[in-house]
Design a protein around this motif. Structure first.
Motif, PDB file in Angstrom:
ATOM      1  N   LEU A  57       3.085  -6.217 -11.524  1.00 13.57           N
ATOM      2  CA  LEU A  57       1.879  -5.954 -11.215  1.00 13.57           C
ATOM      3  C   LEU A  57       1.716  -5.099  -9.715  1.00 13.57           C
ATOM      4  O   LEU A  57       1.081  -4.085  -9.811  1.00 13.57           O
ATOM      5  N   VAL A  58       2.368  -5.398  -8.810  1.00 14.09           N
ATOM      6  CA  VAL A  58       2.308  -4.939  -7.471  1.00 14.09           C
ATOM      7  C   VAL A  58       3.058  -3.466  -7.569  1.00 14.09           C
ATOM      8  O   VAL A  58       2.314  -2.288  -6.964  1.00 14.09           O
ATOM      9  N   LEU A  59       4.201  -3.185  -8.203  1.00 11.82           N
ATOM     10  CA  LEU A  59       4.705  -2.170  -8.277  1.00 11.82           C
ATOM     11  C   LEU A  59       3.677  -1.098  -9.190  1.00 11.82           C
ATOM     12  O   LEU A  59       3.688  -0.143  -8.651  1.00 11.82           O
ATOM     13  N   ALA A  60       3.041  -1.454 -10.146  1.00 12.41           N
ATOM     14  CA  ALA A  60       2.240  -0.783 -10.979  1.00 12.41           C
ATOM     15  C   ALA A  60       1.038  -0.317  -9.856  1.00 12.41           C
ATOM     16  O   ALA A  60       0.667   0.857  -9.953  1.00 12.41           O
ATOM     17  N   THR A  62       0.939  -0.193  -6.737  1.00  8.42           N
ATOM     18  CA  THR A  62       1.355   0.935  -5.679  1.00  8.42           C
ATOM     19  C   THR A  62       1.598   2.092  -6.197  1.00  8.42           C
ATOM     20  O   THR A  62       1.326   3.008  -5.488  1.00  8.42           O
ATOM     21  N   LEU A  63       1.995   2.468  -7.394  1.00 10.15           N
ATOM     22  CA  LEU A  63       2.253   3.651  -8.027  1.00 10.15           C
ATOM     23  C   LEU A  63       1.288   4.303  -8.364  1.00 10.15           C
ATOM     24  O   LEU A  63       0.978   5.394  -8.064  1.00 10.15           O
ATOM     25  N   VAL A  64       0.282   3.569  -8.799  1.00 11.16           N
ATOM     26  CA  VAL A  64      -1.143   4.161  -9.237  1.00 11.16           C
ATOM     27  C   VAL A  64      -2.011   4.477  -8.284  1.00 11.16           C
ATOM     28  O   VAL A  64      -2.454   5.465  -8.172  1.00 11.16           O
ATOM     29  N   LEU A  65      -1.930   3.832  -7.100  1.00 14.33           N
ATOM     30  CA  LEU A  65      -2.802   4.256  -5.999  1.00 14.33           C
ATOM     31  C   LEU A  65      -1.773   5.281  -4.946  1.00 14.33           C
ATOM     32  O   LEU A  65      -2.420   6.101  -4.200  1.00 14.33           O
ATOM     33  N   GLY A 132      -3.631 -11.906 -10.385  1.00 17.58           N
ATOM     34  CA  GLY A 132      -4.332 -10.478 -10.091  1.00 17.58           C
ATOM     35  C   GLY A 132      -4.845 -10.212  -8.696  1.00 17.58           C
ATOM     36  O   GLY A 132      -4.708  -9.190  -8.066  1.00 17.58           O
ATOM     37  N   GLY A 133      -5.468 -11.345  -8.174  1.00 13.51           N
ATOM     38  CA  GLY A 133      -5.839 -11.149  -6.636  1.00 13.51           C
ATOM     39  C   GLY A 133      -4.763 -10.926  -5.746  1.00 13.51           C
ATOM     40  O   GLY A 133      -4.710 -10.071  -4.693  1.00 13.51           O
ATOM     41  N   THR A 134      -3.554 -11.629  -5.972  1.00 16.01           N
ATOM     42  CA  THR A 134      -2.456 -11.872  -5.153  1.00 16.01           C
ATOM     43  C   THR A 134      -1.693 -10.365  -5.277  1.00 16.01           C
ATOM     44  O   THR A 134      -1.418  -9.577  -4.244  1.00 16.01           O
ATOM     45  N   ALA A 135      -1.501  -9.776  -6.394  1.00 16.25           N
ATOM     46  CA  ALA A 135      -1.420  -8.375  -6.542  1.00 16.25           C
ATOM     47  C   ALA A 135      -2.181  -7.339  -6.229  1.00 16.25           C
ATOM     48  O   ALA A 135      -1.462  -6.561  -5.520  1.00 16.25           O
ATOM     49  N   PHE A 136      -3.356  -7.657  -5.843  1.00 14.93           N
ATOM     50  CA  PHE A 136      -4.209  -6.627  -5.212  1.00 14.93           C
ATOM     51  C   PHE A 136      -4.008  -6.379  -3.762  1.00 14.93           C
ATOM     52  O   PHE A 136      -3.788  -5.577  -3.233  1.00 14.93           O
ATOM     53  N   VAL A 137      -4.053  -7.673  -3.210  1.00 18.25           N
ATOM     54  CA  VAL A 137      -3.746  -7.752  -1.728  1.00 18.25           C
ATOM     55  C   VAL A 137      -2.212  -7.186  -1.699  1.00 18.25           C
ATOM     56  O   VAL A 137      -2.133  -6.345  -0.287  1.00 18.25           O
ATOM     57  N   MET A 138      -1.209  -7.808  -2.184  1.00 16.87           N
ATOM     58  CA  MET A 138      -0.043  -7.271  -1.768  1.00 16.87           C
ATOM     59  C   MET A 138       0.284  -5.499  -2.232  1.00 16.87           C
ATOM     60  O   MET A 138       1.092  -4.943  -1.532  1.00 16.87           O
ATOM     61  N   LEU A 140      -2.211  -3.584  -1.800  1.00 11.22           N
ATOM     62  CA  LEU A 140      -2.499  -2.816  -0.774  1.00 11.22           C
ATOM     63  C   LEU A 140      -1.848  -2.699   0.423  1.00 11.22           C
ATOM     64  O   LEU A 140      -1.732  -1.498   1.122  1.00 11.22           O
ATOM     65  N   ALA A 141      -0.996  -3.747   0.691  1.00 12.33           N
ATOM     66  CA  ALA A 141      -0.104  -3.798   1.644  1.00 12.33           C
ATOM     67  C   ALA A 141       0.983  -2.807   1.574  1.00 12.33           C
ATOM     68  O   ALA A 141       1.607  -2.250   2.373  1.00 12.33           O
ATOM     69  N   PHE A 142       1.513  -2.693   0.270  1.00 19.73           N
ATOM     70  CA  PHE A 142       2.874  -1.856   0.109  1.00 19.73           C
ATOM     71  C   PHE A 142       2.448  -0.616  -0.535  1.00 19.73           C
ATOM     72  O   PHE A 142       3.396   0.155  -0.633  1.00 19.73           O
ATOM     73  N   THR A 143       1.349  -0.085  -0.751  1.00 22.41           N
ATOM     74  CA  THR A 143       1.286   1.312  -1.116  1.00 22.41           C
ATOM     75  C   THR A 143       1.504   2.130  -0.261  1.00 22.41           C
ATOM     76  O   THR A 143       1.899   3.323  -0.511  1.00 22.41           O
ATOM     77  N   PRO A 144       1.375   2.058   1.178  1.00 22.92           N
ATOM     78  CA  PRO A 144       1.716   3.250   1.928  1.00 22.92           C
ATOM     79  C   PRO A 144       3.587   3.533   1.782  1.00 22.92           C
ATOM     80  O   PRO A 144       3.710   4.679   2.156  1.00 22.92           O
ATOM     81  N   PHE A 145       4.181   2.630   1.340  1.00 23.89           N
ATOM     82  CA  PHE A 145       5.764   2.976   1.087  1.00 23.89           C
ATOM     83  C   PHE A 145       5.737   3.992   0.082  1.00 23.89           C
ATOM     84  O   PHE A 145       6.316   5.096   0.311  1.00 23.89           O
ATOM     85  N   VAL A 146       5.095   3.891  -1.082  1.00 25.57           N
ATOM     86  CA  VAL A 146       5.109   5.148  -2.319  1.00 25.57           C
ATOM     87  C   VAL A 146       4.288   6.075  -1.630  1.00 25.57           C
ATOM     88  O   VAL A 146       5.032   7.207  -2.052  1.00 25.57           O
ATOM     89  N   MET A 147       3.301   6.046  -0.978  1.00 26.86           N
ATOM     90  CA  MET A 147       2.387   7.208  -0.440  1.00 26.86           C
ATOM     91  C   MET A 147       3.120   8.249   0.373  1.00 26.86           C
ATOM     92  O   MET A 147       3.198   9.348   0.020  1.00 26.86           O
ATOM     93  N   ILE A 148       3.834   7.627   1.292  1.00 25.09           N
ATOM     94  CA  ILE A 148       4.746   8.226   2.483  1.00 25.09           C
ATOM     95  C   ILE A 148       5.838   8.911   1.742  1.00 25.09           C
ATOM     96  O   ILE A 148       6.059  10.236   1.880  1.00 25.09           O
ATOM     97  N   ALA A 149       6.468   8.224   0.756  1.00 27.64           N
ATOM     98  CA  ALA A 149       7.464   8.702  -0.088  1.00 27.64           C
ATOM     99  C   ALA A 149       7.380  10.241  -0.803  1.00 27.64           C
ATOM    100  O   ALA A 149       7.992  11.087  -0.797  1.00 27.64           O
TER     101      ALA A 149
END
Length: 199
Positions: A57-60, A62-65, A132-138, A140-149
């Motif tokens: 869920l977290v990977l999905a 981060t990739l979608v956002l 789902g709530g935990t995946a949402f918070v995590m 958001l925290a890890f989205t910059p990794f995917v965004m910057i790459a």
């Protein structure tokens, strides 16, 4: 040649940091029947399944956002792109436990600030303590990794395309030759986000 050496070095590093410890763990489990019985206990299997669900869920998320944000930052003419890039990377500055505490204070089912507002409007509260709530918070925290790459890979491809004579022709713009660089960036970012789940 340099890229091949860098890829080989990264693969060796990942093997040393990820594969070897997991392999040692699996060998230790295989050598001890009592440990193996504990591992296949239904309670432990349930926890393992929940962890895998959370990771996916977290990977999905981060990739979608992260991919669209990376595209906007790397390939569009966004005004003040540097400012937006800095704002989107602020989760790196804030420690993960501070982020978790902030979201708990906002979305705690009984007394979260946002949930109190939802209850005042007659709407059901949101529960941050679900998977789902935990995946949402995590996420958001890890989205910059995917965004910057993604942004960096797209910017590199744009610079490289500017030096190629055929880059302005339609057949080149649709070419699959440009996708390995982006796919590698996304795969690397997904791996970093998966490793960051240790937080």
């Amino acid at each position: 040649m340099t890229e091949r050496l860098a890829a080989l070095g990264a693969t060796g590093f990942l093997a040393a940091v990820v594969v070897l410890p997991l392999g040692a763990l699996l060998l230790a489990l295989a050598a001890s029947p009592a440990s193996l019985a504990t591992t296949v206990d239904p309670l432990n299997l349930g926890a393992t399944w929940a962890t895998l669900q959370l990771c996916l869920l977290v990977l999905a998320f981060t990739l979608v956002l992260g991919v669209p944000l990376g595209f906007v930052l790397g390939r569009s003419d966004l005004p003040r792109a540097g400012m937006w890039r800095a704002l989107c990377t602020t989760p790196w500055i804030v420690p993960p436990y501070i982020t978790a505490i902030a979201w708990i204070s906002l979305l705690n089912p009984s007394n979260g600030l946002l949930n109190l507002g939802l209850l005042a409007l007659g709407l059901p509260p949101l529960d941050i303590y679900t998977i789902g709530g935990t995946a949402f918070v995590m996420g958001l925290a890890f989205t910059p990794f995917v965004m910057i790459a993604t942004a960096d890979a797209l910017a590199r491809m744009a610079r490289a395309a500017a030096t190629i004579p055929d880059a302005k022709r339609p057949w080149y713009r649709q070419s699959w030759f440009r996708w390995p660089a982006l796919a590698g960036a996304l795969a690397g970012a997904a791996a970093v986000a998966a490793l960051a789940l240790g937080d």
